[in-house]
Design a protein around this motif. Structure first.
Motif, PDB file in Angstrom:
ATOM      1  N   TYR A 273      40.879  45.474  52.215  1.00  0.00           N
ATOM      2  CA  TYR A 273      40.771  46.742  51.506  1.00  0.00           C
ATOM      3  C   TYR A 273      39.659  46.659  50.474  1.00  0.00           C
ATOM      4  O   TYR A 273      39.649  45.769  49.632  1.00  0.00           O
ATOM      5  CB  TYR A 273      42.100  47.092  50.815  1.00  0.00           C
TER       6      TYR A 273
ATOM      7  N   LEU B 273      45.102  51.379  54.710  1.00  0.00           N
ATOM      8  CA  LEU B 273      45.973  50.690  53.761  1.00  0.00           C
ATOM      9  C   LEU B 273      47.317  51.409  53.757  1.00  0.00           C
ATOM     10  O   LEU B 273      48.328  50.869  54.175  1.00  0.00           O
ATOM     11  CB  LEU B 273      45.339  50.702  52.372  1.00  0.00           C
TER      12      LEU B 273
ATOM     13  N   SER C 175      42.447  39.612  53.551  1.00  0.00           N
ATOM     14  CA  SER C 175      43.535  38.839  54.142  1.00  0.00           C
ATOM     15  C   SER C 175      43.207  38.628  55.614  1.00  0.00           C
ATOM     16  O   SER C 175      42.270  39.226  56.132  1.00  0.00           O
ATOM     17  CB  SER C 175      44.866  39.573  54.000  1.00  0.00           C
TER      18      SER C 175
ATOM     19  N   ARG D 103      44.361  42.401  57.247  1.00  0.00           N
ATOM     20  CA  ARG D 103      43.700  43.645  56.886  1.00  0.00           C
ATOM     21  C   ARG D 103      42.940  43.449  55.571  1.00  0.00           C
ATOM     22  O   ARG D 103      43.357  42.647  54.743  1.00  0.00           O
ATOM     23  CB  ARG D 103      44.750  44.747  56.707  1.00  0.00           C
TER      24      ARG D 103
ATOM     25  N   ALA E 288      52.521  41.894  56.520  1.00  0.00           N
ATOM     26  CA  ALA E 288      51.775  41.958  55.254  1.00  0.00           C
ATOM     27  C   ALA E 288      52.459  41.196  54.124  1.00  0.00           C
ATOM     28  O   ALA E 288      51.785  40.673  53.236  1.00  0.00           O
ATOM     29  CB  ALA E 288      51.558  43.414  54.846  1.00  0.00           C
TER      30      ALA E 288
ATOM     31  N   GLN F 208      46.616  37.013  49.764  1.00  0.00           N
ATOM     32  CA  GLN F 208      45.455  37.880  49.563  1.00  0.00           C
ATOM     33  C   GLN F 208      44.426  37.186  48.674  1.00  0.00           C
ATOM     34  O   GLN F 208      44.781  36.406  47.800  1.00  0.00           O
ATOM     35  CB  GLN F 208      45.896  39.194  48.912  1.00  0.00           C
TER      36      GLN F 208
ATOM     37  N   ILE G  22      54.985  53.525  49.751  1.00  0.00           N
ATOM     38  CA  ILE G  22      53.860  54.288  50.307  1.00  0.00           C
ATOM     39  C   ILE G  22      53.962  54.401  51.831  1.00  0.00           C
ATOM     40  O   ILE G  22      52.978  54.644  52.527  1.00  0.00           O
ATOM     41  CB  ILE G  22      52.481  53.736  49.859  1.00  0.00           C
TER      42      ILE G  22
ATOM     43  N   ILE H 129      56.620  48.132  47.160  1.00  0.00           N
ATOM     44  CA  ILE H 129      55.446  48.997  47.066  1.00  0.00           C
ATOM     45  C   ILE H 129      55.046  49.502  48.450  1.00  0.00           C
ATOM     46  O   ILE H 129      54.745  50.682  48.634  1.00  0.00           O
ATOM     47  CB  ILE H 129      54.266  48.220  46.414  1.00  0.00           C
ATOM     48  N   MET H 130      55.090  48.608  49.418  1.00  0.00           N
ATOM     49  CA  MET H 130      54.740  49.007  50.785  1.00  0.00           C
ATOM     50  C   MET H 130      55.702  50.081  51.284  1.00  0.00           C
ATOM     51  O   MET H 130      55.294  51.044  51.925  1.00  0.00           O
ATOM     52  CB  MET H 130      54.734  47.796  51.712  1.00  0.00           C
TER      53      MET H 130
ATOM     54  N   TRP I 123      47.653  51.020  38.949  1.00  0.00           N
ATOM     55  CA  TRP I 123      47.725  49.569  38.758  1.00  0.00           C
ATOM     56  C   TRP I 123      47.091  49.180  37.434  1.00  0.00           C
ATOM     57  O   TRP I 123      46.358  49.974  36.816  1.00  0.00           O
ATOM     58  CB  TRP I 123      47.095  48.815  39.928  1.00  0.00           C
TER      59      TRP I 123
ATOM     60  N   GLN J 255      45.241  45.627  35.619  1.00  0.00           N
ATOM     61  CA  GLN J 255      44.713  44.305  35.975  1.00  0.00           C
ATOM     62  C   GLN J 255      44.079  43.648  34.755  1.00  0.00           C
ATOM     63  O   GLN J 255      43.324  44.292  34.039  1.00  0.00           O
ATOM     64  CB  GLN J 255      43.693  44.482  37.095  1.00  0.00           C
TER      65      GLN J 255
ATOM     66  N   PHE K  66      34.249  51.231  42.091  1.00  0.00           N
ATOM     67  CA  PHE K  66      34.424  52.266  41.077  1.00  0.00           C
ATOM     68  C   PHE K  66      33.640  51.917  39.819  1.00  0.00           C
ATOM     69  O   PHE K  66      33.221  50.763  39.623  1.00  0.00           O
ATOM     70  CB  PHE K  66      35.908  52.427  40.724  1.00  0.00           C
TER      71      PHE K  66
ATOM     72  N   THR L  77      54.172  46.555  60.126  1.00  0.00           N
ATOM     73  CA  THR L  77      53.074  46.192  59.219  1.00  0.00           C
ATOM     74  C   THR L  77      53.601  45.440  58.005  1.00  0.00           C
ATOM     75  O   THR L  77      53.031  44.419  57.601  1.00  0.00           O
ATOM     76  CB  THR L  77      52.318  47.469  58.768  1.00  0.00           C
TER      77      THR L  77
ATOM     78  N   LEU M  41      47.844  41.319  38.283  1.00  0.00           N
ATOM     79  CA  LEU M  41      47.760  42.684  38.798  1.00  0.00           C
ATOM     80  C   LEU M  41      49.160  43.252  38.958  1.00  0.00           C
ATOM     81  O   LEU M  41      50.004  42.645  39.630  1.00  0.00           O
ATOM     82  CB  LEU M  41      47.030  42.692  40.152  1.00  0.00           C
TER      83      LEU M  41
ATOM     84  N   THR N 162      35.117  45.802  44.588  1.00  0.00           N
ATOM     85  CA  THR N 162      36.268  44.927  44.805  1.00  0.00           C
ATOM     86  C   THR N 162      36.652  44.887  46.280  1.00  0.00           C
ATOM     87  O   THR N 162      36.605  45.895  46.983  1.00  0.00           O
ATOM     88  CB  THR N 162      37.501  45.377  43.981  1.00  0.00           C
TER      89      THR N 162
ATOM     90  N   ILE O 252      51.030  46.552  40.311  1.00  0.00           N
ATOM     91  CA  ILE O 252      50.847  47.783  41.087  1.00  0.00           C
ATOM     92  C   ILE O 252      52.122  48.609  40.966  1.00  0.00           C
ATOM     93  O   ILE O 252      53.217  48.068  41.149  1.00  0.00           O
ATOM     94  CB  ILE O 252      50.589  47.448  42.579  1.00  0.00           C
TER      95      ILE O 252
HETATM   96  C1  VLP Z   1      46.367  43.499  52.298  1.00  0.00           C
HETATM   97  C2  VLP Z   1      45.687  44.426  51.322  1.00  0.00           C
HETATM   98  C3  VLP Z   1      49.584  46.388  53.997  1.00  0.00           C
HETATM   99  C4  VLP Z   1      47.600  44.014  53.013  1.00  0.00           C
HETATM  100  C5  VLP Z   1      47.359  45.125  53.995  1.00  0.00           C
HETATM  101  C6  VLP Z   1      48.482  45.726  54.732  1.00  0.00           C
HETATM  102  C7  VLP Z   1      49.763  47.996  49.229  1.00  0.00           C
HETATM  103  C8  VLP Z   1      42.924  46.050  41.891  1.00  0.00           C
HETATM  104  C9  VLP Z   1      42.859  46.935  43.108  1.00  0.00           C
HETATM  105  C10 VLP Z   1      41.517  46.796  43.783  1.00  0.00           C
HETATM  106  C11 VLP Z   1      44.526  47.420  44.765  1.00  0.00           C
HETATM  107  C12 VLP Z   1      45.682  46.886  45.565  1.00  0.00           C
HETATM  108  C13 VLP Z   1      45.301  46.754  47.002  1.00  0.00           C
HETATM  109  C14 VLP Z   1      46.306  46.020  47.841  1.00  0.00           C
HETATM  110  C15 VLP Z   1      45.631  45.579  49.103  1.00  0.00           C
HETATM  111  C16 VLP Z   1      46.477  44.806  50.071  1.00  0.00           C
HETATM  112  C17 VLP Z   1      49.260  47.495  53.043  1.00  0.00           C
HETATM  113  C18 VLP Z   1      49.967  47.397  51.702  1.00  0.00           C
HETATM  114  C19 VLP Z   1      49.446  48.311  50.660  1.00  0.00           C
HETATM  115  O1  VLP Z   1      43.903  46.516  43.964  1.00  0.00           O
HETATM  116  O2  VLP Z   1      42.711  44.706  42.234  1.00  0.00           O
HETATM  117  O3  VLP Z   1      40.469  46.952  42.900  1.00  0.00           O
HETATM  118  O4  VLP Z   1      44.179  48.555  44.828  1.00  0.00           O
END
Ligand code: VLP
Length: 141
Positions: A61, A78, A56, A59, A34, A39, A24, A20-21, A113, A115, A65, A30, A124, A52, A126
């Motif tokens: 996120y 991200l 980690s 990083r 990662a 997480q 995108i 997935i990384m 995604w 969930q 919503f 990174t 989850l 939400t 993705i």
């Molecule tokens: C940690 C964060 C690499 C890694 C960061 C660096 C995929 C449903 C929804 C939230 C998401 C998935 C978010 C993934 C966060 C990883 C970056 C890698 C990117 O989850 O749970 O509402 O959107």
């Protein structure tokens, strides 16, 4: 009464996160860090309203919503994007029974995604293009 995702959920498995990384365009350095992260998902839910945080040591996120309301999701920090325009998704989260399903329209095809909860586990999935990452989190008591 929708499913209840409230709580803190700690990652127990993370399959194909690397794919997935890659999909995108996350850079090698990174990705290297990662892929080893445990997480933690912190969810505050009020009916259809979600706050939400995916946390980690490296990083974090955050995305908020309301189910059924399309919003602009900015994945800056991200996705490895420097240009604002390229990290903005049009995201819509809906219910499929007790599952949350997100469709993320943007530069990458088939992004989103799904969930759901099974017992004390949060599942989850993705997906981006033809890649699927499967994550499982366990609820903190
Ligand atoms: C940690 C964060 C690499 C890694 C960061 C660096 C995929 C449903 C929804 C939230 C998401 C998935 C978010 C993934 C966060 C990883 C970056 C890698 C990117 O989850 O749970 O509402 O959107």
């Amino acid at each position: 009464m929708p499913a209840d995702f409230n709580g803190q959920w700690v990652m127990v498995t993370n399959e194909n996160f690397e794919d997935i990384m890659n999909a995108i365009d996350i850079d090698f350095a990174t990705r290297k860090i990662a892929r080893h992260l445990t997480q933690t998902k912190v969810i505050v839910q009020n009916g259809d309203k979600f706050e939400t945080k995916t946390l980690s040591t490296f990083r974090n996120y955050e995305v908020n919503f309301t189910v059924g309301e399309e919003f602009e999701e900015v994945t800056k920090g991200l996705d490895n994007r420097t240009i604002q325009r390229e990290c903005v998704l049009q995201t819509l989260v809906t219910w499929d029974g007790d599952k949350l399903v997100a469709v993320q329209k943007g530069e990458k095809a088939n992004r989103g995604w799904m969930q759901w909860i099974e017992g004390d586990l949060l599942h989850l999935e993705i997906h981006v293009e033809d890649k699927v990452c499967k994550q499982v989190f366990k609820k903190k008591p």
